[in-house]
Design an enzyme around this catalytic site. Structure first.
Site, PDB file in Angstrom:
ATOM      1  N   LYS A 175      28.420  14.004 -41.016  1.00  0.00           N
ATOM      2  CA  LYS A 175      28.654  14.726 -42.269  1.00  0.00           C
ATOM      3  C   LYS A 175      29.323  16.050 -41.955  1.00  0.00           C
ATOM      4  CE  LYS A 175      27.671  14.251 -46.711  1.00  0.00           C
ATOM      5  NZ  LYS A 175      27.368  12.989 -47.430  1.00  0.00           N
TER       6      LYS A 175
HETATM    7  N1  GLU Z   1      29.902  11.332 -49.278  1.00  0.00           N
HETATM    8  C1  GLU Z   1      29.528   9.982 -49.599  1.00  0.00           C
HETATM    9  C2  GLU Z   1      28.083   9.720 -49.191  1.00  0.00           C
HETATM   10  O1  GLU Z   1      27.303  10.619 -49.108  1.00  0.00           O
HETATM   11  C3  GLU Z   1      30.496   8.962 -49.037  1.00  0.00           C
HETATM   12  C4  GLU Z   1      30.593   8.909 -47.558  1.00  0.00           C
HETATM   13  C5  GLU Z   1      31.713   8.032 -47.042  1.00  0.00           C
HETATM   14  O2  GLU Z   1      32.328   7.321 -47.814  1.00  0.00           O
HETATM   15  O3  GLU Z   1      31.943   8.091 -45.831  1.00  0.00           O
HETATM   16  O4  GLU Z   1      27.663   8.608 -49.032  1.00  0.00           O
END
Ligand code: GLU
Length: 476
Positions: free
Chosen positions: A107
């Site tokens: 993240k």
């Molecule tokens: N930000 C989104 C999540 O928390 C999508 C993550 C992604 O598609 O890699 O799942």
């Protein structure tokens, strides 16, 4: 042990992890290896804006590399901090394992209020942040693939992919370095709506499980069910829109930054969203009566509560007053570990984040595969499928004429049956299949084992077990 003081987000995820591993048979070493966050990179960089240098702080956290690339969004918000990105990266590991996307968890976040900058400034800032991550392989199609999250969207992803391609001109798979891109920059149909669509599919699947519904004291179908949605951003908006227009649910409450809207008859979600986009808030929107204390609206009576904004909104301070029998976590971490315990003790059923909001990363996976295969889904099969269907229709019509049966196929049926699946239909089908399969695996475990007391614990066990197997097969 009862959670009496509010833990941090990271600790909250660890508490949930620990509850699950206590019911598993993992060696302590492996347990620790899975739980810890592998690395967090912090960058401080300067950008010249409005005649002065502004310094920004950003993070990219890698929780687990049991599979690569690692995957997870990039958040732009003032509240971004290391504890938060690490908690979100851990959730990505478990989420990806649960829905069987072949990724580890990561993240990123940039501490910024995006509303304070114009588009050109945001582009400079995003490109600079991306540059810092790309040169350390923290954005890379084979190693680390970001996506949108709170405060970012298609526009930012387009800047990131362009930045990567400028720095890696001969990488034929460069487009796969980030997902959630606009269609014209290598994106996939249905990605923007994917997380909200996933919430809809998750709820539909829950409603196909009468035993689970009975545990929540819910009966019937989604039709007419009262929903309170907290946060009308990309996820909350799409979930509320689809559930109200396609499943007949009534959106009786909407909570936003500046307050809440309440209407027991149900609101037109599109009208509220249009108002919000135009006015920057929901105050004054005629769809419902305005409530200044928006958070209090989450405590109103309803059938399903959908926290769809950010972490920690249901906490030790308000958990005891939440009346919804069913909560679906559209956001990441909206219920703290303490609140989770209070709600569980009261019999509230919680469809947990790592499952509920996995629609986004699932469609990101499809986008990544599309980018690596360099071809749009359905391009080879669509017309062939239509031609085969046409053969069947022609044959039915010939039989009917030959035998004088007088059959006529209804034009609606013919049109629907003849249409071959394009990318959007295939994406929705793949997403629906994923959401159904993952729910079944956690619901089965919940019912099969007495000591697995809730869906969250089941989801963590299924996910951690897969991560553990992957580490073991690597000889760890
Ligand atoms: N930000 C989104 C999540 O928390 C999508 C993550 C992604 O598609 O890699 O799942």
């Amino acid at each position: 042990m009862a959670v009496t003081a509010e833990p941090s987000f990271r600790q909250s995820v660890d508490i949930m992890f620990n509850r699950a591993v206590a019911a598993m048979d993992l060696s302590p070493g492996l347990e620790e290896k899975i739980r810890v966050c592998n690395s967090t990179y912090t960058v401080r960089f300067g950008v010249r804006l409005r005649g002065a240098i502004h310094t920004f702080t950003g993070y990219r956290s890698v929780h687990s590399e049991h599979m690569e690339p690692v995957k997870g969004g990039v958040r732009f918000a003032l509240s971004v901090n290391q504890d938060e990105v690490e908690a979100l990266a851990a959730l990505m590991t478990y989420k990806c394992a649960l829905v069987e996307t072949p990724f580890g968890g990561s993240k990123g976040g940039l501490r910024i209020d995006p509303r304070q900058y114009d588009e050109h400034e945001l582009e400079l800032i995003t490109r600079r942040f991306a540059y810092e991550l790309i040169k350390r392989d923290l954005i890379n199609p084979a190693q680390n693939v970001p996506a949108p999250d709170m405060g970012t969207g298609e526009r930012e992803m387009a800047w990131i992919v362009d930045q990567y391609q400028r720095m890696n001109t001969t990488d034929i798979n460069g487009q796969a370095c980030v997902t959630g891109k606009p269609l014209n920059a290598g994106g996939i149909a249905g990605r923007v709506e994917a997380t909200g669509r996933g919430i809809q599919y998750a709820l539909r699947e829950f409603f196909r499980h009468p035993d689970d519904m009975a545990t929540a004291g819910i009966s019937g179908t989604l039709d007419g069910k009262r929903l309170i949605v907290q946060g009308l951003g990309n996820v909350g908006y799409h979930a509320a829109l689809f559930l109200s227009t396609e499943d007949g649910a009534r959106v009786t409450g909407i909570v936003e930054r500046d307050g809440g809207l309440f209407n027991p008859e149900g609101m037109n979600v599109q009208a509220v969203r249009d108002w919000l986009v135009e006015h920057g808030g929901i105050k004054g929107c005629p769809e419902g009566s305005y409530v200044a204390d928006g958070a209090a609206l989450m405590e109103e009576e309803c059938d399903i509560l959908v926290p769809a904004a950010m972490e920690g909104v249901i906490n030790l301070g308000n958990a005891a007053r939440i009346r919804a029998p069913l909560i679906i976590e559209a956001a990441n971490g909206p219920i703290t570990a303490g609140a989770d315990e209070v709600l569980r003790n009261r019999g509230t059923i919680i469809i947990p984040d790592l499952y509920a909001n996995a629609g986004g990363v699932t469609v990101s996976y499809f986008e990544w595969v599309k980018n690596l295969s360099h071809i749009r889904f359905g391009r080879m099969q669509r017309r062939q499928e239509e031609a085969r269907h046409q053969i069947l229709i022609d044959e039915l019509e010939r039989l009917s004429a030959d035998k004088g049966l007088g059959w006529t196929l209804s034009p609606g049926f013919k049109e629907q049956y003849l249409r071959g699946a394009g990318e959007l239909e295939l994406v929705r089908s793949g997403l629906d299949d994923t959401m159904r399969g993952a729910y079944q695996s956690i619901s089965d475990l919940w019912h099969r084992r007495q000591d697995v007391t809730d869906l969250r614990m089941a989801a963590y066990i299924v996910a951690i077990d897969r991560v553990a197997k992957s580490y073991r097969s690597k000889g760890l």
